[in-house]
Design a protein around this motif. Structure first.
Motif, PDB file in Angstrom:
ATOM      1  N   VAL A   1       8.338  11.181  -1.392  1.00 42.61           N
ATOM      2  CA  VAL A   1       6.923  11.460  -1.615  1.00 42.61           C
ATOM      3  C   VAL A   1       6.783  12.877  -2.149  1.00 42.61           C
ATOM      4  O   VAL A   1       7.651  13.725  -1.943  1.00 42.61           O
ATOM      5  CB  VAL A   1       6.103  11.290  -0.308  1.00 42.61           C
ATOM      6  CG1 VAL A   1       6.150   9.857   0.196  1.00 42.61           C
ATOM      7  CG2 VAL A   1       6.598  12.240   0.784  1.00 42.61           C
ATOM      8  N   ALA A   2       5.691  13.155  -2.828  1.00 38.99           N
ATOM      9  CA  ALA A   2       5.455  14.492  -3.366  1.00 38.99           C
ATOM     10  C   ALA A   2       5.088  15.485  -2.266  1.00 38.99           C
ATOM     11  O   ALA A   2       5.440  16.655  -2.336  1.00 38.99           O
ATOM     12  CB  ALA A   2       4.354  14.443  -4.428  1.00 38.99           C
ATOM     13  N   ASP A   3       4.375  15.030  -1.246  1.00 46.58           N
ATOM     14  CA  ASP A   3       3.866  15.900  -0.188  1.00 46.58           C
ATOM     15  C   ASP A   3       4.090  15.213   1.153  1.00 46.58           C
ATOM     16  O   ASP A   3       3.373  14.261   1.504  1.00 46.58           O
ATOM     17  CB  ASP A   3       2.375  16.162  -0.434  1.00 46.58           C
ATOM     18  CG  ASP A   3       1.674  16.871   0.710  1.00 46.58           C
ATOM     19  OD1 ASP A   3       2.341  17.502   1.550  1.00 46.58           O
ATOM     20  OD2 ASP A   3       0.429  16.786   0.757  1.00 46.58           O
ATOM     21  N   ILE A   4       5.089  15.664   1.907  1.00 43.33           N
ATOM     22  CA  ILE A   4       5.434  15.007   3.175  1.00 43.33           C
ATOM     23  C   ILE A   4       4.259  15.027   4.153  1.00 43.33           C
ATOM     24  O   ILE A   4       3.932  14.008   4.760  1.00 43.33           O
ATOM     25  CB  ILE A   4       6.679  15.651   3.819  1.00 43.33           C
ATOM     26  CG1 ILE A   4       7.919  15.395   2.959  1.00 43.33           C
ATOM     27  CG2 ILE A   4       6.906  15.092   5.225  1.00 43.33           C
ATOM     28  CD1 ILE A   4       9.174  16.086   3.463  1.00 43.33           C
ATOM     29  N   GLU A   5       3.618  16.158   4.314  1.00 41.93           N
ATOM     30  CA  GLU A   5       2.520  16.269   5.279  1.00 41.93           C
ATOM     31  C   GLU A   5       1.349  15.359   4.908  1.00 41.93           C
ATOM     32  O   GLU A   5       0.814  14.621   5.740  1.00 41.93           O
ATOM     33  CB  GLU A   5       2.054  17.723   5.372  1.00 41.93           C
ATOM     34  CG  GLU A   5       1.043  17.959   6.476  1.00 41.93           C
ATOM     35  CD  GLU A   5       0.668  19.428   6.614  1.00 41.93           C
ATOM     36  OE1 GLU A   5      -0.530  19.700   6.769  1.00 41.93           O
ATOM     37  OE2 GLU A   5       1.573  20.279   6.557  1.00 41.93           O
ATOM     38  N   GLY A   6       0.954  15.390   3.641  1.00 43.56           N
ATOM     39  CA  GLY A   6      -0.148  14.540   3.187  1.00 43.56           C
ATOM     40  C   GLY A   6       0.201  13.065   3.271  1.00 43.56           C
ATOM     41  O   GLY A   6      -0.618  12.244   3.697  1.00 43.56           O
ATOM     42  N   ALA A   7       1.433  12.713   2.883  1.00 41.09           N
ATOM     43  CA  ALA A   7       1.862  11.315   2.942  1.00 41.09           C
ATOM     44  C   ALA A   7       1.925  10.830   4.385  1.00 41.09           C
ATOM     45  O   ALA A   7       1.548   9.692   4.678  1.00 41.09           O
ATOM     46  CB  ALA A   7       3.216  11.147   2.259  1.00 41.09           C
TER      47      ALA A   7
ATOM     48  N   LEU B   1      -2.723   4.106   7.398  1.00 47.05           N
ATOM     49  CA  LEU B   1      -2.445   2.728   6.984  1.00 47.05           C
ATOM     50  C   LEU B   1      -1.885   1.865   8.110  1.00 47.05           C
ATOM     51  O   LEU B   1      -1.779   0.659   7.969  1.00 47.05           O
ATOM     52  CB  LEU B   1      -1.441   2.714   5.824  1.00 47.05           C
ATOM     53  CG  LEU B   1      -1.961   3.167   4.468  1.00 47.05           C
ATOM     54  CD1 LEU B   1      -0.815   3.215   3.463  1.00 47.05           C
ATOM     55  CD2 LEU B   1      -3.056   2.228   3.983  1.00 47.05           C
ATOM     56  N   GLY B   2      -1.504   2.506   9.226  1.00 48.56           N
ATOM     57  CA  GLY B   2      -0.977   1.730  10.350  1.00 48.56           C
ATOM     58  C   GLY B   2       0.421   2.107  10.774  1.00 48.56           C
ATOM     59  O   GLY B   2       0.968   1.515  11.704  1.00 48.56           O
ATOM     60  N   ALA B   3       1.044   3.077  10.116  1.00 50.40           N
ATOM     61  CA  ALA B   3       2.355   3.556  10.558  1.00 50.40           C
ATOM     62  C   ALA B   3       2.180   4.349  11.852  1.00 50.40           C
ATOM     63  O   ALA B   3       1.070   4.752  12.203  1.00 50.40           O
ATOM     64  CB  ALA B   3       2.990   4.434   9.479  1.00 50.40           C
TER      65      ALA B   3
ATOM     66  N   LYS C   1       0.829  -1.211   0.000  1.00 53.12           N
ATOM     67  CA  LYS C   1       0.000   0.000   0.000  1.00 53.12           C
ATOM     68  C   LYS C   1       0.862   1.260   0.000  1.00 53.12           C
ATOM     69  O   LYS C   1       0.513   2.254  -0.636  1.00 53.12           O
ATOM     70  CB  LYS C   1      -0.928  -0.007   1.212  1.00 53.12           C
ATOM     71  CG  LYS C   1      -1.974  -1.100   1.153  1.00 53.12           C
ATOM     72  CD  LYS C   1      -2.750  -1.186   2.455  1.00 53.12           C
ATOM     73  CE  LYS C   1      -3.709  -2.361   2.453  1.00 53.12           C
ATOM     74  NZ  LYS C   1      -4.302  -2.590   3.785  1.00 53.12           N
ATOM     75  N   VAL C   2       1.973   1.236   0.716  1.00 52.43           N
ATOM     76  CA  VAL C   2       2.862   2.396   0.795  1.00 52.43           C
ATOM     77  C   VAL C   2       3.518   2.687  -0.550  1.00 52.43           C
ATOM     78  O   VAL C   2       3.580   3.835  -0.989  1.00 52.43           O
ATOM     79  CB  VAL C   2       3.952   2.172   1.876  1.00 52.43           C
ATOM     80  CG1 VAL C   2       5.035   3.235   1.806  1.00 52.43           C
ATOM     81  CG2 VAL C   2       3.321   2.133   3.275  1.00 52.43           C
TER      82      VAL C   2
END
Length: 120
Positions: A76-82, A89-91, A26-27
């Protein structure tokens, strides 16, 4: 060596290989290319992949203390959104965050740290 070694796989020790492979599927958007109760692999058809192997009595690394360990760096494109999506997702996001906002340290559902940073 007559020919250089080629990188193929990072193998991560864990308690639940199929569940952890599904989290990283998923990540990354990669596919699960192999799975059994003791070992699972994800990849995107390229030369590198990530595998997860069951270790009886597995204990996750401690962050930030404990012995040295390997971790994954992801862009990632967007650190805050990611970060928000990965937490859903469980992180988990540990309190200790080095890097002065240049990257975020997260841990996967089994406690392995990984970092996300801005990139393409």
């Amino acid at each position: 060596m007559s020919a250089p070694a080629k990188f193929s796989t990072v193998v991560i020790d864990c308690a639940e290989p199929t569940a952890l492979a599904d989290f990283y599927r998923k990540v990354t958007g990669w596919e699960i290319t192999y799975s059994d109760p003791d070992f699972a692999t994800i990849g995107d058809g390229g030369p590198a992949q990530i595998s997860f192997q069951r270790v009886t009595g597995y204990h996750p690394p401690a962050w930030p203390g404990g012995p040295a360990h390997t971790h994954l760096d992801l862009t990632v494109a967007d650190i805050e959104g990611a970060t928000k999506e990965l937490l859903e997702l469980g992180a988990a996001k540990p309190e200790f965050q080095p890097g002065e906002g240049k990257w975020v340290v997260l841990t996967d559902p089994e406690g392995h740290p990984f970092c996300i940073a801005a990139g393409e």
